[in-house]
Write an enzyme that holds these catalytic residues in place. Sequence first.
Site, PDB file in Angstrom:
ATOM      1  N   GLU A  78       0.832  -1.205   0.000  1.00  0.00           N
ATOM      2  CA  GLU A  78       0.000   0.000   0.000  1.00  0.00           C
ATOM      3  C   GLU A  78       0.865   1.253   0.000  1.00  0.00           C
ATOM      4  OE1 GLU A  78      -3.775  -1.878   2.483  1.00  0.00           O
ATOM      5  OE2 GLU A  78      -2.036  -1.106   3.565  1.00  0.00           O
ATOM      6  N   GLY A 120     -11.770  -5.325   2.191  1.00  0.00           N
ATOM      7  CA  GLY A 120     -12.652  -6.307   1.578  1.00  0.00           C
ATOM      8  C   GLY A 120     -14.050  -5.728   1.445  1.00  0.00           C
ATOM      9  N   ILE A 159     -11.016 -11.478   6.321  1.00  0.00           N
ATOM     10  CA  ILE A 159     -12.359 -11.977   6.036  1.00  0.00           C
ATOM     11  C   ILE A 159     -12.394 -12.595   4.647  1.00  0.00           C
ATOM     12  CG2 ILE A 159     -14.789 -11.359   5.835  1.00  0.00           C
ATOM     13  CD1 ILE A 159     -13.643 -11.156   8.684  1.00  0.00           C
ATOM     14  N   MET A 178      -8.674  -4.416   8.860  1.00  0.00           N
ATOM     15  CA  MET A 178      -8.092  -4.827  10.131  1.00  0.00           C
ATOM     16  C   MET A 178      -7.496  -3.663  10.926  1.00  0.00           C
ATOM     17  SD  MET A 178      -6.315  -8.407   8.820  1.00  0.00           S
ATOM     18  CE  MET A 178      -5.754  -8.913  10.434  1.00  0.00           C
ATOM     19  N   GLU A 179      -7.704  -2.418  10.456  1.00  0.00           N
ATOM     20  CA  GLU A 179      -7.039  -1.288  11.113  1.00  0.00           C
ATOM     21  C   GLU A 179      -7.882  -0.036  11.334  1.00  0.00           C
ATOM     22  OE1 GLU A 179      -4.415  -3.960   9.007  1.00  0.00           O
ATOM     23  OE2 GLU A 179      -5.626  -2.419   8.013  1.00  0.00           O
ATOM     24  N   ASP A 238     -10.891  -7.097  -2.786  1.00  0.00           N
ATOM     25  CA  ASP A 238     -11.466  -8.432  -2.929  1.00  0.00           C
ATOM     26  C   ASP A 238     -12.878  -8.431  -2.376  1.00  0.00           C
ATOM     27  OD1 ASP A 238     -11.087  -9.914   0.082  1.00  0.00           O
ATOM     28  OD2 ASP A 238      -9.799  -8.206  -0.329  1.00  0.00           O
TER      29      ASP A 238
END
Length: 227
Positions: free
Chosen positions: A12, A78, A149, A170-171, A194
């Site tokens: 990223e 996601g 996920i 996740m952040e 995704d």
Amino acid sequence: MKIGIVAAMDKEVALLLPLMQAAEEIDCEGIKAWTGKISGHDIWLMKCGIGKVNSAINTYRMIEAFHPELIINSGVAGGADASMKVGSVLIATQAAYHDVWCGPGTEWGQMQGFPRRFNMDEGVVEKCRQSEDAADLRFGLIASGDKFISTVEEIEHIKSVYPDALACDMESASIAQTCYLCKVPFAVIRVVSDTPGQADNLSQYENFFSEAPEKTFRIIRSLLQAL
């Protein structure tokens, strides 16, 4: 304006670095970071690491070292809603935890003593709504937890907790909580890499970084030009 940009992974950061003019690598309390300019703003870019603990600790390090007036969390997410396709760009209006429960007296997703949802900086969200890219942007909730996920069942759980969730990561919520504590305005700009539950979910994620055009992340430049 002094702005900190936080991303979780090297991949990223590699997509964000080309946006910076005169980027220079620096040390932030032992963590590699970069300083430079985007649209006249003083920018600090840092890889915070994956997950809630890494992102919270390193966001705090950035705040303590550079005293930014705004933190932007950027990267991939996601899709948590059928409307979110690979390449969709989400401007989060709120961030929340999908994997937290602190027991009686709290709601699922609510960290004890904190709001269940963390609101993003309204000025930044409004600038995005008014931008020339607005028609291609989505606005709404992003849900965070310490888990990649990948299944329909996991998405169904997130939607049972937050029916309006558009994406998961996740952040974002842990960075939001850190900024909430430190009273620093916060924004999230995430690109869907995704769509969990699809048969090719993992290959979507793995291929995204090689196939993603750098322009996907340039909404940040458009936003900073408007600030």
